[in-house]
Write a protein that holds these residues in place. Structure first.
Motif, short mmCIF file in Angstrom:
data_model
loop_
_atom_site.label_atom_id
_atom_site.label_comp_id
_atom_site.label_asym_id
_atom_site.label_seq_id
_atom_site.Cartn_x
_atom_site.Cartn_y
_atom_site.Cartn_z
N HIS A 18 -5.69 1.74 -5.35
CA HIS A 18 -5.62 1.73 -4.05
C HIS A 18 -7.06 1.77 -3.38
O HIS A 18 -7.80 2.43 -4.03
N GLU B 79 -4.12 2.91 11.42
CA GLU B 79 -3.11 1.80 11.35
C GLU B 79 -1.75 2.65 12.30
O GLU B 79 -1.08 1.80 12.86
N GLY C 119 0.87 -1.14 0.05
CA GLY C 119 0.10 0.07 -0.17
C GLY C 119 0.93 1.47 0.03
O GLY C 119 2.10 1.11 -0.23
N GLU C 120 0.15 2.31 0.30
CA GLU C 120 1.05 3.83 0.29
C GLU C 120 1.64 3.99 1.56
O GLU C 120 2.94 3.90 1.54
N GLN C 121 0.99 4.19 2.75
CA GLN C 121 1.60 4.44 4.01
C GLN C 121 0.24 4.14 4.88
O GLN C 121 -0.74 4.03 4.74
N PRO C 122 0.71 3.92 6.32
CA PRO C 122 -0.36 3.84 7.31
C PRO C 122 -1.31 5.05 7.47
O PRO C 122 -0.83 6.03 7.18
N GLY C 123 -2.67 4.64 7.74
CA GLY C 123 -3.52 5.60 7.82
C GLY C 123 -3.74 5.86 9.36
O GLY C 123 -2.80 5.52 10.13
N ASN D 86 3.60 -1.42 3.25
CA ASN D 86 3.51 -0.13 2.64
C ASN D 86 4.66 0.37 2.09
O ASN D 86 5.70 0.05 2.60
N PRO E 189 -0.93 -2.75 9.30
CA PRO E 189 -1.29 -2.27 8.20
C PRO E 189 -2.64 -2.57 7.77
O PRO E 189 -3.34 -3.64 8.41
N PHE E 190 -3.31 -1.62 7.24
CA PHE E 190 -4.66 -2.14 6.75
C PHE E 190 -5.75 -2.45 7.74
O PHE E 190 -6.69 -3.58 7.47
N ALA F 237 -9.79 1.71 4.51
CA ALA F 237 -9.15 1.03 3.12
C ALA F 237 -8.98 -0.63 3.51
O ALA F 237 -9.18 -1.37 2.68
N1 URA Z 1 -3.85 2.82 3.28
C1 URA Z 1 -2.45 2.15 3.16
O1 URA Z 1 -2.07 2.36 2.07
N2 URA Z 1 -1.65 1.42 3.84
C2 URA Z 1 -2.44 1.20 5.02
O2 URA Z 1 -2.01 0.15 5.70
C3 URA Z 1 -3.84 1.79 5.44
C4 URA Z 1 -4.35 2.63 4.43
#
Ligand code: URA
Length: 484
Positions: free
Chosen positions: A440, A325, A318-322, A358, A331-332, A336
Motif C-alpha cells: 500500500h 478522499e 486500495g484499502e479504504q478512503p482516507g 477501494n 479515491p487516492f 497516498a
Molecule cells: N488509501 C487507500 O487505500 N485508498 C484511498 O483512496 C486513499 C488512501
C-alpha cells in the motif's frame, strides 16, 4: 483656566480642528470636544473659541508620519465618547516629542491600538457577514439592499469596498446610524434607516440550498463557529436560520455514533461463524450512498466509489478512503495518492487509464483532537463491502487487478489472512484474471527507514510495470478458453 470647545463628527472634521488648536498651542486638558452633527455650529464654535489656555506649542505644525496618521484615522472610527480628546492628546504628545505615545506600553498608545484593532475586526466581520438581497426592479430604487449593525463608524469604508466590487449594480446599505447609497457611479450618504424587512430574493433559495449542502456535520465545531461568526450577526444573515437545525441534526448523528460505539465496545459472547454468514441478509442497495450494510457510513462524510474509464484493463484496489478522499468523494487524492502518482510516472502508466477503487468504501477513523485518524477496517466491514467490489469487477472486467496492501488482497481472495510479502509481485490467476499483490502507498510513506521506503516504492513501481507486461500476454480467461 479658559476652556476651548471643539467639535468633530468624523476624522476629517477632527483633523482640521486639531490642526488649528495645535497651531494655537491649546493643550489637550483645555479642550472640550463635542460630537456635533451641525457643521454650522462647528464653524461658529471654531470661530468663537476662547484664547488658548497654554501656548507651549503655539505655531507648532501638525506634521505627523503616515503610520501615526493611519492609526489615528482607524481609531477615530471607534465609537467612544472621548475618542476626539484621546486622539488630540496623542497628537499633542507626539508633536511635543513624546514618541512613546505610539507604544502599546503607553497608556494612551495602548488604548489607541486597542481601538484600531476593534475597528479592524468590526470591518472584517461586516465584509464577511453583510448580505445583499435583490429587490424587485423599481425605477430609481437600488437593486440590492442590505441591513447591518456595525459596532463602529465603518459604513463609508464598507460601502466604498462594495462599490469597487459591484460596478454598475446599485445598492443601499442601511444601518441604525446612517445609510449609504451606491448609484452605480457615486456613493451618497443618507439618514439612519429602519431595519429592512425580509425581501423575496430568487437567489436566496439557491444560496440556502448550497449552504445546507456544504455544511459538514463531521467537521462541526460549534465553539469555533461561534468565535468566527458570533451569534449577534446571525439575525443579519439568511443562512443563519438554518444553523440551529443543522447543529441539532449533527448532534443527533454524533449521539447515534456514540451509542453505536458504546454498544460495539461491549464484550459480547463470541460465536465462531464465517463473517459472510454473520452479515444480515440484506440486498445490495441500488446506490452506494444508501449502503448501510455496516456501521461505517455513520462516521463518514460520504461513500467513495471507484473511478476510471469503463474499459480500463487494469483495476487498482486500495484499502479504504482516507481523510481527504472522504471529503472529496474520490479515491487516492491525498498523500497516498500522491505517492501512487509518482510510482505511475516512474512506471510510465497513465493514471486516467486505470480504474481506482477501494476494498471498503467508507472512511473508518477515530477522532484525535482536530484530526481523524485512519483505522484499519475489520473483517466484517470488509465482508460487508465486498459485494460492491465484486460488482465493480463484474462490470469493468479488468484483465489485471493490483491489490495495494493486505486489506485489498484479503478482500480479493476472500481470505481472513494473507502473506503479502510472500505474494509480492508474484501474479496469480484468480477468477479468470491476473492478481498482483503490492504494498500500500501509505506503507511506503510510513515505514521508518528511508531504505525501506525506497524498497517499498520500487516494489509498487514494479507492480505497475508487471501489470503492463501482463496485458501484452493472453489473459487467463483466453488461456482457459483455448484449453477447453
Ligand atoms: N488509501 C487507500 O487505500 N485508498 C484511498 O483512496 C486513499 C488512501
Amino acid at each position: 483656566m479658559t476652556q476651548v470647545t471643539a467639535h468633530a463628527t468624523n476624522f476629517a472634521g477632527w483633523r482640521s480642528a486639531a490642526r488649528s488648536l495645535l497651531h494655537r498651542g491649546v493643550a489637550p486638558h483645555a479642550v472640550e470636544w463635542i460630537d456635533a452633527e451641525d457643521a454650522g455650529l462647528f464653524a461658529q464654535a471654531q470661530r468663537g473659541a476662547a484664547e488658548p489656555a497654554e501656548a507651549a506649542h503655539a505655531g507648532a505644525s501638525a506634521r505627523v508620519p503616515r503610520h501615526v496618521l493611519d492609526l489615528l484615522r482607524s481609531a477615530a472610527r471607534f465609537r467612544a465618547p472621548d475618542r476626539w480628546s484621546l486622539l488630540y492628546r496623542v497628537l499633542w504628545r507626539w508633536c511635543a516629542g513624546e514618541r512613546e505615545v505610539m507604544s502599546e506600553a503607553d497608556i494612551d498608545g495602548e488604548r489607541l491600538y486597542r481601538m484600531a484593532r476593534a475597528v479592524r475586526i468590526d470591518t472584517h466581520k461586516m465584509h464577511a457577514f453583510l448580505r445583499f438581497r435583490e429587490r424587485p426592479p423599481t425605477v430609481g430604487a437600488p437593486r440590492f439592499v442590505s441591513w447591518f449593525e456595525p459596532r463602529h463608524d465603518i459604513l463609508d469604508e464598507i460601502a466604498a469596498h462594495f462599490a469597487r466590487r459591484m460596478g454598475g449594480a446599485t445598492f443601499l446599505i442601511a444601518t441604525p446610524e446612517g445609510s449609504m447609497l451606491w448609484d452605480g457611479e457615486r456613493l451618497h450618504e443618507g439618514p439612519p434607516a429602519q431595519r429592512i424587512e425580509e425581501i423575496e430574493d430568487a437567489g436566496e433559495g439557491l444560496w440556502l440550498a448550497y449552504y445546507r449542502s456544504i455544511f459538514n456535520p463531521a467537521r462541526l465545531n460549534t465553539a469555533a463557529m461561534e468565535q468566527h461568526m458570533p451569534a449577534r450577526y446571525w439575525k443579519l444573515m439568511p443562512e443563519a436560520r438554518l444553523i440551529p437545525q443543522l447543529v441539532s441534526d449533527a448532534a443527533r448523528g454524533a449521539r447515534i455514533t456514540a451509542q453505536a460505539q458504546a454498544v460495539g465496545a461491549r464484550e459480547g459472547a463470541r460465536i465462531a461463524i464465517a463473517a459472510e454468514r454473520a452479515q444480515p441478509e440484506r440486498a445490495l442497495p441500488s446506490d452506494l450512498d444508501a449502503c448501510r450494510r455496516c456501521p461505517l457510513w455513520r462516521q463518514a462524510t460520504q461513500a467513495v466509489p471507484g473511478c476510471g474509464p469503463r474499459d480500463a484493463r487494469i483495476m487498482v484496489v486500495g484499502e479504504q478512503p482516507g481523510d481527504l478522499e472522504d471529503l472529496a468523494g474520490r479515491p487516492f487524492v491525498g498523500p497516498a495518492g500522491a505517492l501512487l502518482d509518482r510510482a505511475l510516472r516512474r512506471a510510465d502508466v497513465a493514471r486516467d487509464a486505470l480504474y481506482l477503487t477501494n476494498a471498503v468504501k467508507h472512511f473508518k477513523h477515530e477522532p484525535r483532537g482536530k484530526r481523524r485518524l485512519h483505522k484499519t477496517p475489520a473483517q466484517q466491514e470488509m465482508a460487508a463491502c465486498r459485494p460492491w467490489l465484486e460488482q465493480e469487477l463484474a462490470q469493468r472486467k479488468p484483465e489485471v487487478v493490483i491489490a495495494l496492501g493486505a486489506t485489498a488482497l484479503k478482500s480479493l481472495l476472500h481470505a481472513s489472512t494473507v502473506d503479502l510479502t510472500g505474494m509480492l509481485n508474484q501474479p496469480v490467476h484468480v477468477d479468470g484474471r491476473w492478481l498482483i499483490a503490492s504494498y500500500h502507498p501509505a506503507y511506503a510513506l510510513r515505514v521508518p527507514s528511508p531504505a525501506l521506503q525506497e524498497q517499498a516504492f520500487e516494489a509498487i513501481v514494479r507492480s505497475f510495470t508487471l501489470a503492463q507486461s501482463l496485458l501484452a500476454r493472453p489473459s487467463p480467461a483466453d488461456l482457459a478458453h483455448e484449453a477447453a
